[in-house]
Design a protein around this motif. Structure first.
Motif, PDB file in Angstrom:
ATOM      1  N   ALA A 250      40.743   6.428  40.390  1.00  0.00           N
ATOM      2  CA  ALA A 250      40.530   7.691  39.669  1.00  0.00           C
ATOM      3  C   ALA A 250      41.592   7.897  38.602  1.00  0.00           C
ATOM      4  CB  ALA A 250      40.530   8.859  40.647  1.00  0.00           C
ATOM      5  N   ARG A 251      42.846   7.614  38.939  1.00  0.00           N
ATOM      6  CA  ARG A 251      43.927   7.786  37.958  1.00  0.00           C
ATOM      7  C   ARG A 251      43.718   6.876  36.759  1.00  0.00           C
ATOM      8  NH1 ARG A 251      49.346   6.402  40.333  1.00  0.00           N
ATOM      9  NH2 ARG A 251      48.747   8.086  41.712  1.00  0.00           N
ATOM     10  N   SER A 252      43.325   5.638  37.006  1.00  0.00           N
ATOM     11  CA  SER A 252      43.078   4.705  35.896  1.00  0.00           C
ATOM     12  C   SER A 252      41.890   5.146  35.056  1.00  0.00           C
ATOM     13  CB  SER A 252      42.835   3.296  36.441  1.00  0.00           C
ATOM     14  OG  SER A 252      43.987   2.809  37.065  1.00  0.00           O
ATOM     15  N   TRP A 253      40.807   5.586  35.713  1.00  0.00           N
ATOM     16  CA  TRP A 253      39.613   6.044  34.991  1.00  0.00           C
ATOM     17  C   TRP A 253      39.928   7.268  34.133  1.00  0.00           C
ATOM     18  CZ3 TRP A 253      34.806   4.378  33.980  1.00  0.00           C
ATOM     19  CH2 TRP A 253      33.894   5.305  33.460  1.00  0.00           C
TER      20      TRP A 253
ATOM     21  N   PRO B 266      34.712   7.838  29.013  1.00  0.00           N
ATOM     22  CA  PRO B 266      35.348   7.941  27.697  1.00  0.00           C
ATOM     23  C   PRO B 266      34.531   7.298  26.577  1.00  0.00           C
ATOM     24  CG  PRO B 266      36.417   6.243  28.998  1.00  0.00           C
ATOM     25  CD  PRO B 266      35.427   6.921  29.897  1.00  0.00           C
ATOM     26  N   PHE B 267      33.520   6.524  26.923  1.00  0.00           N
ATOM     27  CA  PHE B 267      32.725   5.828  25.916  1.00  0.00           C
ATOM     28  C   PHE B 267      31.419   6.531  25.585  1.00  0.00           C
ATOM     29  CE2 PHE B 267      35.326   2.673  28.122  1.00  0.00           C
ATOM     30  CZ  PHE B 267      36.109   2.255  27.057  1.00  0.00           C
ATOM     31  N   CYS B 268      30.740   7.075  26.613  1.00  0.00           N
ATOM     32  CA  CYS B 268      29.437   7.685  26.350  1.00  0.00           C
ATOM     33  C   CYS B 268      29.344   9.146  26.810  1.00  0.00           C
ATOM     34  CB  CYS B 268      28.327   6.873  27.007  1.00  0.00           C
ATOM     35  SG  CYS B 268      28.264   7.020  28.802  1.00  0.00           S
ATOM     36  N   GLY B 269      30.298   9.616  27.622  1.00  0.00           N
ATOM     37  CA  GLY B 269      30.305  11.006  28.059  1.00  0.00           C
ATOM     38  C   GLY B 269      29.500  11.294  29.314  1.00  0.00           C
ATOM     39  N   ASP B 270      28.823  10.280  29.884  1.00  0.00           N
ATOM     40  CA  ASP B 270      28.061  10.490  31.117  1.00  0.00           C
ATOM     41  C   ASP B 270      29.000  10.600  32.314  1.00  0.00           C
ATOM     42  OD1 ASP B 270      25.601  10.602  29.929  1.00  0.00           O
ATOM     43  OD2 ASP B 270      25.025   8.552  30.426  1.00  0.00           O
ATOM     44  N   GLU B 271      28.427  11.011  33.437  1.00  0.00           N
ATOM     45  CA  GLU B 271      29.208  11.202  34.658  1.00  0.00           C
ATOM     46  C   GLU B 271      29.509   9.861  35.326  1.00  0.00           C
ATOM     47  OE1 GLU B 271      30.534  14.126  35.794  1.00  0.00           O
ATOM     48  OE2 GLU B 271      29.840  14.801  33.832  1.00  0.00           O
ATOM     49  N   PRO B 272      30.690   9.722  35.921  1.00  0.00           N
ATOM     50  CA  PRO B 272      31.034   8.503  36.642  1.00  0.00           C
ATOM     51  C   PRO B 272      30.679   8.607  38.127  1.00  0.00           C
ATOM     52  CG  PRO B 272      32.968   9.845  36.420  1.00  0.00           C
ATOM     53  CD  PRO B 272      31.854  10.580  35.718  1.00  0.00           C
ATOM     54  N   ARG B 273      30.752   7.478  38.806  1.00  0.00           N
ATOM     55  CA  ARG B 273      30.499   7.406  40.242  1.00  0.00           C
ATOM     56  C   ARG B 273      31.632   6.606  40.879  1.00  0.00           C
ATOM     57  NH1 ARG B 273      25.591   4.215  40.842  1.00  0.00           N
ATOM     58  NH2 ARG B 273      26.942   2.418  40.917  1.00  0.00           N
ATOM     59  N   LEU B 274      32.082   7.035  42.065  1.00  0.00           N
ATOM     60  CA  LEU B 274      33.126   6.343  42.817  1.00  0.00           C
ATOM     61  C   LEU B 274      32.480   5.595  43.977  1.00  0.00           C
ATOM     62  CD1 LEU B 274      36.178   5.882  43.412  1.00  0.00           C
ATOM     63  CD2 LEU B 274      36.067   7.926  44.826  1.00  0.00           C
ATOM     64  N   ASP B 275      32.702   4.280  44.042  1.00  0.00           N
ATOM     65  CA  ASP B 275      32.187   3.446  45.123  1.00  0.00           C
ATOM     66  C   ASP B 275      33.351   2.863  45.908  1.00  0.00           C
ATOM     67  OD1 ASP B 275      29.381   3.612  44.471  1.00  0.00           O
ATOM     68  OD2 ASP B 275      29.808   2.296  42.768  1.00  0.00           O
TER      69      ASP B 275
ATOM     70  N   MET C 234      28.114  18.432  49.592  1.00  0.00           N
ATOM     71  CA  MET C 234      29.437  19.050  49.553  1.00  0.00           C
ATOM     72  C   MET C 234      30.474  18.001  49.171  1.00  0.00           C
ATOM     73  SD  MET C 234      31.287  21.098  52.589  1.00  0.00           S
ATOM     74  CE  MET C 234      32.992  21.446  52.519  1.00  0.00           C
ATOM     75  N   ILE C 235      31.353  18.348  48.277  1.00  0.00           N
ATOM     76  CA  ILE C 235      32.403  17.439  47.826  1.00  0.00           C
ATOM     77  C   ILE C 235      33.624  17.618  48.724  1.00  0.00           C
ATOM     78  CG2 ILE C 235      33.979  16.887  45.943  1.00  0.00           C
ATOM     79  CD1 ILE C 235      31.808  17.740  44.014  1.00  0.00           C
ATOM     80  N   SER C 236      34.155  16.512  49.195  1.00  0.00           N
ATOM     81  CA  SER C 236      35.358  16.545  50.017  1.00  0.00           C
ATOM     82  C   SER C 236      36.547  16.953  49.168  1.00  0.00           C
ATOM     83  CB  SER C 236      35.602  15.156  50.613  1.00  0.00           C
ATOM     84  OG  SER C 236      36.894  15.073  51.156  1.00  0.00           O
ATOM     85  N   LEU C 237      37.505  17.631  49.792  1.00  0.00           N
ATOM     86  CA  LEU C 237      38.728  17.996  49.087  1.00  0.00           C
ATOM     87  C   LEU C 237      39.550  16.760  48.744  1.00  0.00           C
ATOM     88  CD1 LEU C 237      39.808  21.150  51.102  1.00  0.00           C
ATOM     89  CD2 LEU C 237      38.701  21.065  48.869  1.00  0.00           C
ATOM     90  N   LEU C 238      39.283  15.655  49.436  1.00  0.00           N
ATOM     91  CA  LEU C 238      40.023  14.426  49.192  1.00  0.00           C
ATOM     92  C   LEU C 238      39.384  13.560  48.121  1.00  0.00           C
ATOM     93  CD1 LEU C 238      40.845  13.507  52.890  1.00  0.00           C
ATOM     94  CD2 LEU C 238      42.289  14.699  51.236  1.00  0.00           C
ATOM     95  N   THR C 239      38.188  13.913  47.677  1.00  0.00           N
ATOM     96  CA  THR C 239      37.509  13.150  46.635  1.00  0.00           C
ATOM     97  C   THR C 239      38.170  13.423  45.289  1.00  0.00           C
ATOM     98  OG1 THR C 239      35.417  13.299  47.828  1.00  0.00           O
ATOM     99  CG2 THR C 239      35.305  12.715  45.502  1.00  0.00           C
ATOM    100  N   PRO C 240      38.670  12.370  44.633  1.00  0.00           N
ATOM    101  CA  PRO C 240      39.320  12.589  43.336  1.00  0.00           C
ATOM    102  C   PRO C 240      38.343  13.140  42.299  1.00  0.00           C
ATOM    103  CG  PRO C 240      39.704  10.352  44.134  1.00  0.00           C
ATOM    104  CD  PRO C 240      38.682  10.974  45.025  1.00  0.00           C
ATOM    105  N   ARG C 241      38.828  14.012  41.459  1.00  0.00           N
ATOM    106  CA  ARG C 241      38.015  14.532  40.359  1.00  0.00           C
ATOM    107  C   ARG C 241      38.001  13.496  39.239  1.00  0.00           C
ATOM    108  NH1 ARG C 241      38.081  20.531  37.981  1.00  0.00           N
ATOM    109  NH2 ARG C 241      36.353  20.223  36.557  1.00  0.00           N
ATOM    110  N   LEU C 242      36.817  13.213  38.724  1.00  0.00           N
ATOM    111  CA  LEU C 242      36.664  12.187  37.693  1.00  0.00           C
ATOM    112  C   LEU C 242      36.219  12.816  36.382  1.00  0.00           C
ATOM    113  CD1 LEU C 242      34.814   9.533  39.855  1.00  0.00           C
ATOM    114  CD2 LEU C 242      37.221   9.522  39.190  1.00  0.00           C
ATOM    115  N   ARG C 243      36.866  12.391  35.307  1.00  0.00           N
ATOM    116  CA  ARG C 243      36.480  12.854  33.977  1.00  0.00           C
ATOM    117  C   ARG C 243      35.236  12.105  33.521  1.00  0.00           C
ATOM    118  NH1 ARG C 243      41.878  12.703  30.434  1.00  0.00           N
ATOM    119  NH2 ARG C 243      40.501  13.711  28.948  1.00  0.00           N
ATOM    120  N   PRO C 244      34.488  12.666  32.564  1.00  0.00           N
ATOM    121  CA  PRO C 244      33.318  11.961  32.023  1.00  0.00           C
ATOM    122  C   PRO C 244      33.725  10.615  31.413  1.00  0.00           C
ATOM    123  CG  PRO C 244      33.322  14.246  31.321  1.00  0.00           C
ATOM    124  CD  PRO C 244      34.655  13.988  31.962  1.00  0.00           C
TER     125      PRO C 244
END
Length: 79
Positions: free
Chosen positions: A65-68, A13-22, A1-11
């Motif tokens: 997240a904002r920078s990504w 910008p270089f390869c289109g794969d999914e990102p991960r937040l650590d 389950m994704i928390s409501l506080l977890t920022p949404r991340l765009r794919p």
């Protein structure tokens, strides 16, 4: 389950794969704490990442997240 506080991340910008937040917790000095969050691409051949610091874990997450998610404006190829 994704928390409501977890920022949404765009794919990525270089390869289109999914990102991960650590989350990285750093102790800046005795009694003082700083948090760092890193967004990185999960693509096997892509090394894209960005790290941002904040006074709270949530602030560090939001800044990373904002920078990504930031992309250059689409101006039709004009400079």
């Amino acid at each position: 389950m994704i928390s409501l506080l977890t920022p949404r991340l765009r794919p990525c910008p270089f390869c289109g794969d999914e990102p991960r937040l650590d989350h990285l917790h750093q102790i800046a000095a005795p009694g003082a704490h700083a948090w760092a969050s890193r967004v990185s691409c999960t693509g096997p051949d892509c090394g894209a990442s960005i790290t941002r610091n904040g006074t709270t874990e949530g602030r560090a997450d939001a800044l990373a997240a904002r920078s990504w998610n930031r992309r250059p404006p689409n101006n039709g190829g004009k400079r």
